[in-house]
Design a protein around this motif. Structure first.
Motif, short mmCIF file in Angstrom:
data_model
loop_
_atom_site.label_atom_id
_atom_site.label_comp_id
_atom_site.label_asym_id
_atom_site.label_seq_id
_atom_site.Cartn_x
_atom_site.Cartn_y
_atom_site.Cartn_z
N THR A 275 -20.60 -14.38 5.18
CA THR A 275 -21.18 -15.17 6.16
C THR A 275 -22.44 -15.19 6.59
O THR A 275 -23.23 -14.34 6.26
N TYR A 310 -20.19 -18.17 10.44
CA TYR A 310 -19.77 -19.20 9.44
C TYR A 310 -19.60 -18.85 8.07
O TYR A 310 -20.33 -17.84 7.48
N VAL A 489 -25.84 -25.03 10.10
CA VAL A 489 -25.13 -24.05 11.08
C VAL A 489 -26.13 -23.47 12.06
O VAL A 489 -25.29 -22.93 13.08
#
Length: 667
Positions: A275, A310, A489
């Motif tokens: 992540t 994310y 992101v």
């Protein structure tokens, strides 16, 4: 060697980090070891033994051990975790449609029981007969249970009776919703409890592995775990409420980033194997998410840093869409075991297979892919279908090539289910492999990375041209994609903090032109108003380019690779207790929360009791969590409007917060 050392450990999806820390001198030594999911103690031992050897420290000098982890976060992001049974008291099947509970439940079993309470804690009759009839068989197919009762935060009696019944018959772990949150909202509290139950065995194994290692080394210091809000809790409490460790690693990284950089205002982005976690530091403190942490698409009731997670990391799956005139690359959200890492551990199982596949005339659909067991205990593999069990038995501790493992098309879906259960790892091409081919990383097997890239070069785009003509070109395209997705992101997280979450940077043509600095009469630009702090083992490799794309200053501290472990030892214990007062009828006041409801005749007397109960509960909880001499603050929220000249109490809320540094071992 100076005494009173603190040992910080961070167990991530790929690496386990360790630091030895002194409150005056800072980081004395740091070390890394690969996380060994089949036996977490091996990775912990590797990192801790190495850091102690580097520092030349005496084991007796270690007075506190603190652990942060991304395992719970990663499990929810990847849809993994044990199978859990959900028991809902006073709810109906229609409640599953609220707050994503049905999606989270999936195929796990649920039982509805009559019972529950009203807003003032008055009960409806509880009937356990359906539960008692189902438990003997149900206990064979799950590893834990979650219990959620209607208004259980006002009166937990029914949840406690159901919990005791389940424990007596099944002897399995049980999580009750009132233990996790004092907030109203039954379905979301049930969702949080279900996710907690799925994580129990995973966090229990992690804490147990760490405790076992410390005992074997003769380290008797207290052990703490980082919660999702950055606070510390005792290891015992963490095993009971593992859901509170979601975002533990990211929260520790924020605490560590503040300590390592000294920056009060920054965007902090931590890239791991699975992540990327993004959060904002404002005036030296991370923002907390008042609505509860969102992980894996589910909004929980866990108070945590306002961190956005994310599915993008160094070990993200590389997906290549060759249908267009030029091939498009997309990374994540699933994590793969990089080919370079798999070959580092098992060169004999990886390299000959990749070479064989390269000698073939055409690219096979499963070329460059392998499967290997994660090594979790056998009892966590319960409840498999015959097809899943048959395939699982053919996968071992050494990677198997998918082109030989999968003999029928339906077996691919079966394999995906084993991966989702956390029983099997897929191995394949990742950005980490691309970096090995480019020389940016070198800790694993670069030959396997290059062979994997050679196989992928056989893919042709819609114009029948190879997607790349050299290994380096393909590797650069993958790294460029990681840079762009990371910028997307980070911008998405910052825009959401700015209240502009409707802007999706990955789909905005204007943002795309700004990030790529596209020429034209109209020029777009985008930047951050504060430095971008890059954390993680690969931060120094990726983040200079990401910061440049965002036209922002890059801050990568010297110990960026162990920021989580640093954050684990510089944090504080924090415990919150919330007590409610309601008035079901004139002159009657009901005190609820943190124990059984009580009735009072006078408001003043009831409020005094509420303050006392909240304060005592917060202090007791803080001490249970390992705080030494906690300090308490009390906040009161009283909703009592005047209606036709008469004051009417709707609800009074008393929130006590106790905090302090963790207790350390003494001579």
């Amino acid at each position: 060697m100076t005494s009173h050392l603190l040992l910080g450990i961070d167990t991530g999806g790929t690496y386990t980090d360790a630091v030895l820390f002194h409150e005056t001198d800072g980081v004395l030594a740091k070390a890394k070891s690969l996380t060994t999911r089949h036996d977490l103690a091996i990775g912990i031992a590797g990192a801790v033994d190495a850091v102690i050897a580097k520092a030349g420290a005496e084991l007796s000098a270690i007075r506190l051990v603190s652990l942060s982890t991304t395992l719970a976060t990663n499990a929810l992001v990847e849809g993994q975790g044990g199978r859990a049974g959900l028991v809902m008291i006073g709810f109906g099947p229609e409640d599953l449609k609220r707050d994503g509970l049905s999606d989270a439940l999936g195929s796990d079993p649920v039982i509805f029981l009559p019972g529950g309470h009203d807003v003032h804690g008055k009960e409806q009759p509880l009937d356990l007969s359906a539960l008692e009839a189902a438990l003997p068989e149900l206990a064979k197919s799950v590893s834990s249970f979650a219990v959620a009762g209607y208004f259980a935060v006002r009166n937990p009696a029914h949840e406690i009776r159901v919990r005791d019944c389940i424990r007596d018959i099944s002897h399995l772990p049980v999580t009750c919703s009132h233990e996790l949150s004092s907030k109203l909202g039954g379905p979301r509290r049930a969702l949080t409890t279900l996710l907690n139950a799925r994580l129990v065995s995973m966090i229990d194994r992690l804490v147990g592995a760490c405790e076992g290692f410390l005992e074997a080394r003769g380290i008797t210091a207290p052990m703490m775990v980082v919660r999702g809000d950055g606070a510390l809790v005792s290891a015992t409490e963490a095993k009971l409420r593992p859901i509170e460790t979601i975002l533990s690693g990211p929260a520790a990284s924020l605490v560590g980033a503040r300590y390592l950089t000294g920056l009060d205002n920054a965007v902090v982005s931590d890239i791991g194997g699975t992540t990327t976690d993004v959060a904002v530091l404002d005036n030296g403190s991370p923002r907390l998410d008042a609505d509860g942490a969102v992980v894996g698409g589910f909004r929980t009731m866990v108070e945590a840093v306002a961190m956005r997670t994310y599915g993008l990391g160094g070990d993200s799956e590389v997906k290549i869409n060759e249908r267009g005139l030029t091939a498009a690359f997309e990374l994540g959200p699933r994590r793969l075991l990089p080919l370079s890492l798999a070959a580092h551990s098992h060169p004999e199982a990886i390299l000959p297979v990749l070479e064989r596949q390269l000698r073939a005339r055409h690219l096979g659909r499963h070329d460059g892919r392998f499967a290997v067991r994660t090594g979790v205990p056998d009892h966590l593999a319960s409840g498999l279908t015959p097809q899943e069990q048959a395939l699982f038995e053919r996968i071992g501790a050494v990677p198997s090539a998918l082109d030989q493992l999968l003999t029928t098309t339906p077996q691919r879906a079966t394999l995906d289910r084993l991966v989702a259960r956390g029983l099997v790892h897929l191995c394949g091409l990742t950005p980490s492999d691309a970096m090995h081919a480019l020389g940016g990383q070198g800790q694993w097997n670069a030959e396997a990375a290059r062979l994997g890239l050679q196989l992928a070069m056989r893919i042709k785009d819609g114009s029948a041209k190879p997607i790349a003509t050299t290994i380096e070109e393909l590797a650069q395209k993958i790294v460029a994609r990681l840079t762009r997705q990371s910028a997307d992101v980070i911008l998405a997280a910052c825009l959401a903090d700015d209240g502009a979450s409707e802007i999706d940077p990955s789909k905005s043509a204007a943002v795309g032109r700004a990030l790529t600095r596209a020429p034209g009469i109209v020029r777009f630009a985008v930047s951050l108003d504060r430095p971008l702090v890059g954390l993680g083992a690969s931060a120094s490799v990726y983040y200079p380019a990401i910061a440049d794309m965002l036209s922002s200053e890059s801050a990568i501290p010297a110990d960026a690779d162990v920021a989580n472990a640093v954050g684990a030892v510089v944090g504080r214990v924090r415990a919150v207790a919330t007590v409610f007062v309601t008035m079901p009828e004139d002159g009657i006041y009901v005190l609820s929360g943190v124990g059984e409801p009580q009735r009072f005749i006078g408001e003043v007397e009831c409020f005094m009791a509420a303050r006392s109960r909240a304060t005592a509960a917060a202090v007791e909880h803080a001490r249970l969590n390992g705080a030494d001499d906690p300090v308490v603050s009390l906040e009161e929220q009283i909703d009592a409007p005047e209606i036709e000249g008469n004051r009417k109490l709707v609800e009074a809320r008393f929130v006590a917060t106790a905090s302090g540094r963790p207790r350390i071992a003494v001579d």
